[in-house]
Design a protein around this motif. Sequence first.
Motif, PDB file in Angstrom:
ATOM      1  N   ASN A 203      20.333  30.785  12.818  1.00 50.63           N
ATOM      2  CA  ASN A 203      19.053  31.027  13.745  1.00 50.63           C
ATOM      3  C   ASN A 203      17.844  30.819  13.250  1.00 50.63           C
TER       4      ASN A 203
ATOM      5  N   HIS B 280      15.570  25.668  14.998  1.00 52.62           N
ATOM      6  CA  HIS B 280      16.267  24.833  15.972  1.00 52.62           C
ATOM      7  C   HIS B 280      15.553  23.549  16.149  1.00 52.62           C
TER       8      HIS B 280
ATOM      9  N   LEU C 121      20.564  21.642  22.413  1.00 54.38           N
ATOM     10  CA  LEU C 121      19.800  22.695  21.274  1.00 54.38           C
ATOM     11  C   LEU C 121      20.919  22.921  20.129  1.00 54.38           C
TER      12      LEU C 121
ATOM     13  N   ASN D   6      21.089  24.300  16.143  1.00 54.06           N
ATOM     14  CA  ASN D   6      20.569  25.135  15.321  1.00 54.06           C
ATOM     15  C   ASN D   6      20.863  24.433  13.858  1.00 54.06           C
TER      16      ASN D   6
ATOM     17  N   GLU E 123      24.168  24.771  20.659  1.00 51.22           N
ATOM     18  CA  GLU E 123      24.076  26.045  21.116  1.00 51.22           C
ATOM     19  C   GLU E 123      24.054  25.892  22.701  1.00 51.22           C
TER      20      GLU E 123
ATOM     21  N   LEU F  60      14.898  24.778  28.052  1.00 54.37           N
ATOM     22  CA  LEU F  60      14.740  26.115  27.140  1.00 54.37           C
ATOM     23  C   LEU F  60      14.551  27.300  27.870  1.00 54.37           C
TER      24      LEU F  60
ATOM     25  N   CYS G 142      17.640  29.179  27.652  1.00 54.26           N
ATOM     26  CA  CYS G 142      17.863  29.370  26.131  1.00 54.26           C
ATOM     27  C   CYS G 142      17.389  30.619  25.701  1.00 54.26           C
TER      28      CYS G 142
ATOM     29  N   ASP H 243      15.040  33.297  24.065  1.00 54.22           N
ATOM     30  CA  ASP H 243      14.312  33.411  22.994  1.00 54.22           C
ATOM     31  C   ASP H 243      13.920  31.901  22.201  1.00 54.22           C
ATOM     32  N   ILE H 244      13.901  31.165  22.925  1.00 52.48           N
ATOM     33  CA  ILE H 244      13.680  29.766  22.268  1.00 52.48           C
ATOM     34  C   ILE H 244      12.498  29.066  23.128  1.00 52.48           C
ATOM     35  N   LYS H 245      11.196  28.778  22.598  1.00 54.08           N
ATOM     36  CA  LYS H 245      10.189  28.181  23.133  1.00 54.08           C
ATOM     37  C   LYS H 245       9.872  26.754  22.733  1.00 54.08           C
TER      38      LYS H 245
ATOM     39  N   ASP I 172       8.778  26.705  19.267  1.00 54.63           N
ATOM     40  CA  ASP I 172       9.768  27.314  18.011  1.00 54.63           C
ATOM     41  C   ASP I 172      10.376  26.257  17.681  1.00 54.63           C
ATOM     42  N   LEU I 173      10.589  25.041  18.177  1.00 53.33           N
ATOM     43  CA  LEU I 173      11.343  23.975  17.835  1.00 53.33           C
ATOM     44  C   LEU I 173      10.754  23.285  16.422  1.00 53.33           C
TER      45      LEU I 173
END
Length: 370
Positions: free
Chosen positions: A76, A79, A94, A96, A102, A129, A132, A134-136, A139-140
């Motif tokens: 984690n 990503h 998505l 990881n 994921e 997203l 998904c 807690d993924i913005k 964050d990628l």
Amino acid sequence: MVSKKEKRNSTKSKIINYILNNSVTSKAELASELGLSMPTVINNVNELISQNIVVEMGEYESTGGRKAKSIGINKNYLHAMGIVITANHLEMVLVNIGYEIEKIKRVRLHFSTDLSYCGKIKSCVEDFLEECEDIKISDLLGIGISIPGIIDQKEHIVLKSHALQIENYSLRFLENEFDVPLYFENDANAAMLAENPQHYSDAIYLSLNHTLGGAFCIDGKLFRGKNQKSGEFGHMILVPGGRKCYCGKSGCADAYCAASVLTNDNEISLEEFMKKLQENDKSVMEKWDEYLDYLAILISNLRMAYDMDIILGGDVGGILPDYMAKLGEKVMEYNKFEHDVSYLKNCSYKKEASAVGAAKHFFYEYMMQM
């Protein structure tokens, strides 16, 4: 001359790459397998643990002494997203840093050269997203985009795409929609990246989708050719004066080995074809036998030319594992120089290869910069 920092970064990359390809390992195993001293391994692993890239996962069974701690990648930690653009759909994944998918989502979206199309892609990504945890977007590491066409990597231009019916199409407008790095790749090249070129140092990837694409890597790196056109195996002449190909020529491998040959150009699905094959439908069995025969000729020619492992991917590649013995027998009929077909490999990803490979580009890049 290699600096101390470059040498240290190279060692760290080797360690991370080994951990990525071995779900659980230990410091002793890393030292043994990578030929590194134990102090070097300990220093690097401890640094990776402090950065939260690597985590301790438990202990190995004792062999009489102190129990060794098992370590693995913190999946984690990072990503990336992968996107496949086709004429009528958008596929998003998505991924990881443990190379695990994921989430997958496929939406209907007709390709268009209108600027609004780029905005629609961004909206699809945002909706994806939101589903998904807690993924913005911020964050990628980045978003890798697979496109069925010849791409100028330097200028970010699709030079030509038969599937999308475009030439000299700029990808800069799409870049302007996002605040994270974008990476554009030909769909077959992206599928090759999904197989991890570091594992297949020299290999060919046959993308047996609706059309036949290909890619290959040398010394773990994609070979693109002088004009970005390497790996166009679908347009090698397989049968002189044979069936008409969509490119305008006659006898191309695409007209004999693409998935469209089995589906009658999408009149039926590949799943329907395989169901009829399992029901011993005579006409389908004959078509499948002929298909494998032409595929065997293509494989034999590629093996003679490149002497590499050949990975069978794409939609048809995903169903071939149950028919490798039959295909292998046919290949051997055309190749009398070898006594087995161990160089034939099944693909790792049956459906999402291009999306995963485009996303994994950012992980490879990240590890190279450590």
